[in-house]
Structures are given as structure tokens and as C-alpha cells.
Write a protein that holds these residues in place. Structure first.
Motif, PDB file in Angstrom:
ATOM      1  N   ILE A   1      -0.216  10.989   7.633  1.00 10.64           N
ATOM      2  CA  ILE A   1      -1.330  10.088   7.058  1.00 10.64           C
ATOM      3  C   ILE A   1      -2.142   9.572   8.204  1.00 10.64           C
ATOM      4  CG2 ILE A   1      -0.577  10.243   4.719  1.00 10.64           C
ATOM      5  CD1 ILE A   1      -0.007   7.030   5.202  1.00 10.64           C
ATOM      6  N   PHE A   2      -3.330   9.284   8.165  1.00  6.94           N
ATOM      7  CA  PHE A   2      -3.927   8.533   9.214  1.00  6.94           C
ATOM      8  C   PHE A   2      -5.002   7.645   8.432  1.00  6.94           C
ATOM      9  CE2 PHE A   2      -3.299  11.376  12.684  1.00  6.94           C
ATOM     10  CZ  PHE A   2      -2.773  12.645  12.169  1.00  6.94           C
ATOM     11  N   HIS A   3      -4.763   6.219   9.057  1.00 12.73           N
ATOM     12  CA  HIS A   3      -5.355   5.002   8.267  1.00 12.73           C
ATOM     13  C   HIS A   3      -6.106   4.335   9.617  1.00 12.73           C
ATOM     14  CE1 HIS A   3      -4.463   5.081   3.963  1.00 12.73           C
ATOM     15  NE2 HIS A   3      -3.430   5.864   4.401  1.00 12.73           N
ATOM     16  N   SER A   4      -6.982   3.405   8.878  1.00 12.02           N
ATOM     17  CA  SER A   4      -7.587   2.420   9.932  1.00 12.02           C
ATOM     18  C   SER A   4      -8.098   1.419   9.326  1.00 12.02           C
ATOM     19  CB  SER A   4      -8.503   3.274  10.795  1.00 12.02           C
ATOM     20  OG  SER A   4      -9.726   2.906  10.529  1.00 12.02           O
ATOM     21  N   LEU A   5      -8.074   0.170  10.267  1.00 12.31           N
ATOM     22  CA  LEU A   5      -8.905  -1.067   9.856  1.00 12.31           C
ATOM     23  C   LEU A   5     -10.310  -1.009   9.929  1.00 12.31           C
ATOM     24  CD1 LEU A   5      -6.427  -3.443  11.751  1.00 12.31           C
ATOM     25  CD2 LEU A   5      -6.133  -2.765   9.270  1.00 12.31           C
ATOM     26  N   SER A   6     -10.749   0.106  10.290  1.00 14.33           N
ATOM     27  CA  SER A   6     -12.073   0.231  10.671  1.00 14.33           C
ATOM     28  C   SER A   6     -13.243   0.072   9.292  1.00 14.33           C
ATOM     29  CB  SER A   6     -12.773   1.625  11.096  1.00 14.33           C
ATOM     30  OG  SER A   6     -12.133   1.706  12.467  1.00 14.33           O
ATOM     31  N   LYS A   7     -12.741   0.973   8.290  1.00 11.20           N
ATOM     32  CA  LYS A   7     -13.504   0.772   7.118  1.00 11.20           C
ATOM     33  C   LYS A   7     -12.851  -0.299   6.059  1.00 11.20           C
ATOM     34  CE  LYS A   7     -15.151   4.989   8.749  1.00 11.20           C
ATOM     35  NZ  LYS A   7     -16.224   4.803   9.330  1.00 11.20           N
TER      36      LYS A   7
END
Ligand SMILES: Cc1ncc(COP(=O)(O)O)c(C=O)c1O
Length: 392
Positions: free
Chosen positions: A236-242
Motif C-alpha cells: 500500500i502507498f499512502h501520503s500526507l499530501s492529500k
């Protein structure tokens, strides 16, 4: 001097292509930019203080994979959000999801499979890094139409065994950009069954997971826990961007099976650009805080309500369950984007610029993408002008 052939016939990237279409023309009114998916809501106010606490570590090379404290905070978030326990060596910090979605394909896609050139499967329309990752990994990308007829996700039953036997990676984007579609439990079950039968990996791009309206979208690790395939099947790939309105901060993570993560980490050790130490430190507090995420989600809900009120009677209008885009049907997306820009100053993205032609058909042609990123009054004005210009 020659350049690599595999990149030789790429279409121009989304944004220069859009600028070439719109910028030669004068906007017809005060500009409202609804193109780029750049969140404008507030990010946490403690951010600068947290960076400052460790500012001295700009003087050190950062930890390649993420400090134990950061990996622990991410593991805590995964546990709270998905109810799944992940060890530190199953997670790696990223500079946002984009670099990870790219480099993980290079780390994990073999040169050949079952004696044939490999295939990497991606939705069409799609976030462009999936395609360039597939090409860079030496695989043939297969663009799978994700249309209204297929619930805006690739049709898994359209895949033949020969293709699946050559497949190394399947990019799933849920909630999807641009349509905001969310993969159901049944969809995941079918995909995991195919992955087990034909031995491929799923890259689950979940960067819009926290922007939802009624129900938190399902995540890939939850599905691994529920259906029990080989734990190496899903990353899984997550980010703080959105999630946290921090697209310029460049902080995210990849998490998945231990063996695959060891390969991804090794590539990072040789070639990666780790997240700077002070940003790793500040990221901990951002992952640990949900108040700002809840507040931002509330604002997106209000924005979708505004959109529903203004556009609800447009034929084919569908209000998505997640993400922050509208995917609006029009006769031709480029014509519509140009018309609304020239007549009103509202700037939207032609859907075809997010998709590839397959057999002469581009599944994005009959759409424009509208990002609900402007402040509410500006959004209200922009959507009203858009409706009056295109749909009346
Ligand atoms: C579907 C999708 N995946 C990944 C990204 C990359 O985001 P970031 O690298 O900021 O995490 C974006 C950004 O717009 C996106 O829309």
C-alpha cells in the motif's frame, strides 16, 4: 547520442499539455483554478515547531528507510485505521507516494515471467507515474479501461490467462483519481484470487483514503488480513499530501510483505533520496493527529454538497464516494475546457489528458476533471459558471 526508445513516444505530460491548450487564450473572467489536485485546506499548525525541534539534523544524512520513531508512528496509524499490525521492516518512509509508486515497480518487477516479457496492469485513466514505472521496469503496460460501464475500476473479468501469466504488478487506485471510485470487498477478493492464481503483486495507491463522505474506504492490508493470501501480494502507498494538505512537504510511506519490502529498501539504499531528518520527525506528529484530517474531510463534504446542489441535475452527474474530484461527462473534454476557460475564466482539466488511447479510443475524452480545491465561495462561483457555460 540516442535516448531510450521506450520513452520516445510518450504523450506530453498532463500539465504542459493543458497549458498549451488554455494559455494562448485570454480567460473570460476572474480565474478560478480547478485543475490540479493540490489541497488548499490548512495543514497542522504545529508543523513548523516540529521541524524546528530537529532542525540541526539537516546537517546529517537522513535515515534511509525512516527512523524507528517514524516507522512506529506509521505502524500505529495503520493499526488504528485498518486494524492491521505491521512490523517496522514492513514499512518504508517515502517522499510522497509518487516516488514509491515508481521505484517499487523497479525493485519488484522481474525482467521476464514464464519465459515472456512482463506486463504491468494499470487503470485507464490513471495517475501518470504508473505508466512510466511500467516502462522503466521494462514491462509492457496494459491500460485497462475504467469507465462508467465498469464502475470506474478496471474490469477484472476482461483479463485473459495469457496476460495474467505475464503480469507482475497490478496498480489499483482506490479511491481512484479521477473518478473517486472505491474498490469493494468483492472487487478485492476477485483481484486477490487472480493474484494468487497467476502470481502477481498489487500496488494499492491509497493516497485519497482519508477523503471520504460516508464510509472510510477499504485498504489493501485489511483485505490481506481478511482473505489471507500470501502477505507478499499487496503493497500500500499512502501520503500526507492529500490527508494532511501537505503536497509540498513530500512525506508518505509504502508498506507490505517483508520480502518485497527488503527489495524496495535495498533499491532505496542504493539510489533513493530519503526524507530529510527534520521532516521525518515532524511527520510523526502529523500521522498521530486526526483532528486536522477530520476538519479537512468535513470541508470536502461541504464542497461535495455545493457540487451536488449546483450540478445535480446535469445528465450523467455522479457524486463520488471519496477523493476530491468531479469527473463530469461532456461531449469532448478539451473543447469543454477551452470553452469554459475562454468564456468564464474557470480552469478545468480535459479528461483525455489523464488517459491513453487504446485502439483509437481514449476513455477520458468525454470528461473534464474538476478538483474541489478552491475555497467554498470561489468554488460555488466556479461551478455555477461552469454549469451555465457547458450544460445550459
Ligand atoms: C492517484 C495519485 N497517486 C499518487 C499521487 C502522488 O501524490 P504524492 O506523491 O504527493 O503523495 C497523486 C497526486 O496527485 C495521485 O493523484
Amino acid at each position: 547520442m540516442e535516448f531510450p526508445e521506450r520513452f520516445s513516444n510518450l504523450p506530453e505530460y498532463t500539465w504542459p499539455r493543458m497549458r498549451a491548450l488554455l494559455d494562448p487564450h485570454t480567460p473570460g473572467g476572474e480565474v478560478v483554478n480547478l485543475t490540479i489536485g493540490e489541497p488548499n485546506h490548512a495543514f497542522p499548525d504545529f508543523l513548523a515547531r516540529k521541524i524546528d525541534e530537529r532542525v540541526a539534523s539537516f546537517g546529517d544524512y537522513p535515515n534511509n528507510y525512516g527512523t524507528p520513531e517514524l516507522l512506529g508512528a506509521i505502524a500505529g496509524w495503520i493499526q488504528r485505521r485498518y486494524g492491521v499490525a505491521m512490523a517496522e521492516d514492513q514499512i518504508m518512509a517515502l517522499n510522497g507516494t509518487r516516488e514509491g509508486l515508481f521505484s517499487a515497480a523497479i525493485a519488484l518487477s522481474p525482467e521476464t515471467k514464464n519465459g515472456a516479457r512482463t506486463r504491468i496492469l494499470l487503470p485507464n485513466p490513471f495517475y501518470p507515474v504508473y505508466m512510466i514505472a511500467a516502462l522503466s521496469a521494462g514491462a509492457d503496460p496494459l491500460y485497462m479501461a475504467a469507465t462508467a460501464d465498469t464502475g470506474h475500476l478496471p474490469d477484472l473479468d476482461a483479463l485473459d490467462a495469457e496476460t495474467l501469466d505475464r503480469t507482475t504488478i497490478f496498480y489499483l487506485c482506490s479511491p481512484s483519481n479521477p473518478q473517486g471510485a472505491v474498490a469493494s470487498r468483492e472487487y478485492w477478493k476477485r483481484l486477490l484470487d487472480l493474484a494468487e492464481q497467476h502470481d502477481f503483486i498489487i500496488f494499492s495507491d491509497e493516497c485519497y483514503s482519508e477523503i471520504w463522505r460516508d464510509t472510510p474506504p477499504i485498504g489493501g492490508l485489511e483485505m490481506v488480513q481478511e482473505f489471507g493470501p500470501d502477505p507478499e501480494r499487496v503493497f500500500i502507498f499512502h501520503s500526507l499530501s492529500k490527508r494532511s494538505n501537505l503536497p509540498g512537504f513530500r512525506s508518505g510511506f509504502v508498506a507490505g510483505g517483508k520480502k518485497g519490502m527488503a527489495e524496495i529498501r535495498q533499491l532505496r539504499a542504493y539510489a533513493g533520496a530519503p526524507l530529510p531528518g527534520p521532516l521525518q520527525h515532524a511527520s510523526i506528529s502529523v500521522w498521530e493527529d486526526e483532528a486536522h484530517v477530520d476538519a479537512s474531510r468535513e470541508r470536502y463534504r461541504d464542497k461535495f454538497d455545493i457540487a451536488d446542489r449546483i450540478l445535480g441535475s446535469v445528465p450523467g452527474y455522479a457524486s463520488p464516494p471519496a477523493g476530491f474530484f468531479l469527473w463530469l461527462p461532456v461531449a469532448d473534454g478539451a473543447d469543454a475546457a477551452l470553452k469554459v476557460w475562454r468564456e468564464t475564466g474557470v480552469r478545468v482539466l480535459p479528461g483525455a489528458y489523464l488517459a491513453r488511447d487504446v485502439d483509437g479510443v481514449n476513455p477520458g475524452t468525454g470528461y473534464i476533471r474538476v478538483a474541489l480545491v478552491a475555497d467554498e465561495p470561489e468554488l460555488e462561483r466556479g461551478l455555477t459558471e461552469l454549469r451555465d457555460c457547458i450544460y445550459t
